[in-house]
Design an enzyme around this catalytic site. Structure first.
Site, PDB file in Angstrom:
ATOM      1  N   GLY A 163      51.430  54.254  50.481  1.00  0.00           N
ATOM      2  CA  GLY A 163      51.650  53.384  51.634  1.00  0.00           C
ATOM      3  C   GLY A 163      52.803  52.437  51.368  1.00  0.00           C
ATOM      4  O   GLY A 163      52.770  51.674  50.392  1.00  0.00           O
TER       5      GLY A 163
ATOM      6  N   GLY B 233      54.252  50.077  53.568  1.00  0.00           N
ATOM      7  CA  GLY B 233      54.432  48.999  54.528  1.00  0.00           C
ATOM      8  C   GLY B 233      54.876  47.742  53.801  1.00  0.00           C
ATOM      9  O   GLY B 233      55.434  47.792  52.702  1.00  0.00           O
TER      10      GLY B 233
ATOM     11  N   GLY C 290      52.669  47.380  50.487  1.00  0.00           N
ATOM     12  CA  GLY C 290      53.005  48.444  49.538  1.00  0.00           C
ATOM     13  C   GLY C 290      54.443  48.399  49.082  1.00  0.00           C
ATOM     14  O   GLY C 290      54.743  48.677  47.909  1.00  0.00           O
TER      15      GLY C 290
ATOM     16  N   ASN D 114      42.389  44.817  53.356  1.00  0.00           N
ATOM     17  CA  ASN D 114      41.499  43.793  53.886  1.00  0.00           C
ATOM     18  C   ASN D 114      40.054  44.270  53.839  1.00  0.00           C
ATOM     19  O   ASN D 114      39.774  45.460  53.685  1.00  0.00           O
ATOM     20  CB  ASN D 114      41.872  43.452  55.334  1.00  0.00           C
ATOM     21  CG  ASN D 114      43.087  42.553  55.412  1.00  0.00           C
ATOM     22  OD1 ASN D 114      43.302  41.706  54.545  1.00  0.00           O
ATOM     23  ND2 ASN D 114      43.881  42.718  56.450  1.00  0.00           N
TER      24      ASN D 114
ATOM     25  N   LYS E  91      38.419  35.252  52.152  1.00  0.00           N
ATOM     26  CA  LYS E  91      39.554  35.914  52.795  1.00  0.00           C
ATOM     27  C   LYS E  91      39.090  36.629  54.073  1.00  0.00           C
ATOM     28  O   LYS E  91      39.770  36.592  55.098  1.00  0.00           O
ATOM     29  CB  LYS E  91      40.168  36.925  51.817  1.00  0.00           C
ATOM     30  CG  LYS E  91      41.330  37.754  52.389  1.00  0.00           C
ATOM     31  CD  LYS E  91      42.574  36.922  52.565  1.00  0.00           C
ATOM     32  CE  LYS E  91      43.707  37.737  53.208  1.00  0.00           C
ATOM     33  NZ  LYS E  91      44.244  38.781  52.312  1.00  0.00           N
TER      34      LYS E  91
ATOM     35  N   ASN F 290      40.160  36.381  58.256  1.00  0.00           N
ATOM     36  CA  ASN F 290      40.539  37.565  59.025  1.00  0.00           C
ATOM     37  C   ASN F 290      39.649  37.832  60.230  1.00  0.00           C
ATOM     38  O   ASN F 290      40.097  38.425  61.215  1.00  0.00           O
ATOM     39  CB  ASN F 290      40.556  38.796  58.120  1.00  0.00           C
ATOM     40  CG  ASN F 290      41.810  38.852  57.269  1.00  0.00           C
ATOM     41  OD1 ASN F 290      42.879  38.437  57.693  1.00  0.00           O
ATOM     42  ND2 ASN F 290      41.690  39.371  56.062  1.00  0.00           N
TER      43      ASN F 290
ATOM     44  N   SER G  89      48.534  40.876  61.548  1.00  0.00           N
ATOM     45  CA  SER G  89      48.761  42.321  61.520  1.00  0.00           C
ATOM     46  C   SER G  89      48.116  43.004  62.720  1.00  0.00           C
ATOM     47  O   SER G  89      48.694  43.921  63.323  1.00  0.00           O
ATOM     48  CB  SER G  89      48.219  42.914  60.216  1.00  0.00           C
ATOM     49  OG  SER G  89      46.824  42.675  60.080  1.00  0.00           O
TER      50      SER G  89
END
Length: 304
Positions: free
Chosen positions: A10, A12, A15, A100, A179, A183, A249
């Site tokens: 990945g 993105g 990554g 996440n 965390k 989110n 995101s």
């Protein structure tokens, strides 16, 4: 001494930054597993910009076993990474999951051929300007956090001498839930309202957020997280200090018509609540609404 063989799956923002930083250590032999061939990555950090050569694979059938897999796909894309994991992993491999949510072992383990699964909390901001251009921004404290122990120590060693600071904690589950608490309000509310973080200045949105957070705090405690009595209020107060123009995101994925990461966020809260017989009506509502949006995005994508 043999170099450590590392595959980053990945490319993105998260990554791309991980691949760039790992490539800066001469002890690491890094391969990027991505959809398109990228031979060089522009990496911005502080006031510097570096050109980092990349070794890229685009075909899982050409992958070979490695010592480490750094899994940086979105949580909802874990199953799509299975062809890579099946070729890259052995029981001697460790898969660090930079995603996440919680339940990393349950989500990734079935595809990893007996590899050790190491969950990691990502605190750094990895911004992707183009497929071959990323920027690292430090937020506060550690950039990554992993459970204390030998796998965590070995993971931290991968990043020694690079811009990424890796912390280890014996109270990892508590930090993981903290965390997650951020989110479960930030992502769904910005996605549903199609507004950036400034929407949280509204008193009605703050009231909704506290309700969602209090449900999740009760579930986190049942799961073993050491969360404070005023955890929900503290999370929201901290959150209100974030830049109002910042997006999330899920907000950007929603605008782009992509599938959403809702199952790993509010979905994780609802699933854990069921295990403990706890009510989570607000989180369940978020899950239902965003699942409908995500399904519609996926259906539209298939027709294009």
């Amino acid at each position: 001494m043999a170099r450590r063989k590392i595959a980053v799956v990945g490319l993105g923002g998260i990554g791309g930054v991980a691949a760039a930083c790992l490539s800066l250590s001469p002890e690491n032999d890094v391969t990027v597993c991505a959809r398109r061939q990228i031979d060089k990555l522009t990496f911005d950090h502080l006031e510097e910009s570096k050109q980092i050569p990349l070794k890229t694979l685009t075909d899982p059938s050409r992958a070979e076993p490695v010592d480490w897999v750094i899994l940086c796909t979105k949580a909802q894309d874990s199953a799509s990474a299975a062809p890579w994991l099946e070729r890259l992993c052995t029981p001697q491999t460790t898969v660090a999951v930079l995603q996440n949510g919680i339940s990393h072992e349950e989500r990734v383990g079935p595809h990893a051929k007996g590899a050790t699964i190491l969950p990691a909390i990502v605190y750094y901001n990895g911004e992707r300007f183009a497929p071959d251009h990323v920027r690292l921004r430090h937020i506060r404290g550690h950039d990554l956090l992993v459970p204390a122990g030998l796998p965590g120590d070995a993971f931290a060693a991968l990043f020694e001498g690079t811009p990424i600071d890796v912390g280890r904690s014996a109270e990892f589950i508590t930090y993981q839930w903290r965390k997650l608490l951020v989110n479960v309000i930030a992502n769904p509310i910005t996605a549903l309202t199609r507004q950036r973080l400034g929407v949280f200045q509204r008193p009605d949105i703050q009231g909704l957020s506290l309700g969602v957070l209090r449900e999740a705090v009760a579930v986190g405690r049942a799961e073993g997280a050491q969360l404070r009595d005023n955890e929900a209020e503290t999370i929201l107060e901290t959150f209100l200090g974030y830049p109002p123009e910042a997006g999330t995101s899920m907000y950007f994925d929603c605008l782009a018509g992509r599938a959403l990461e809702i199952e790993a966020l509010n979905g994780a809260v609802v699933a854990a609540a069921r295990r403990h017989g706890l009510p989570t009506p607000l989180n369940a509502a978020m899950l239902t609404l965003l699942t409908a949006v995500s399904d519609a995005n996926a259906a539209e994508t298939k027709t294009l």
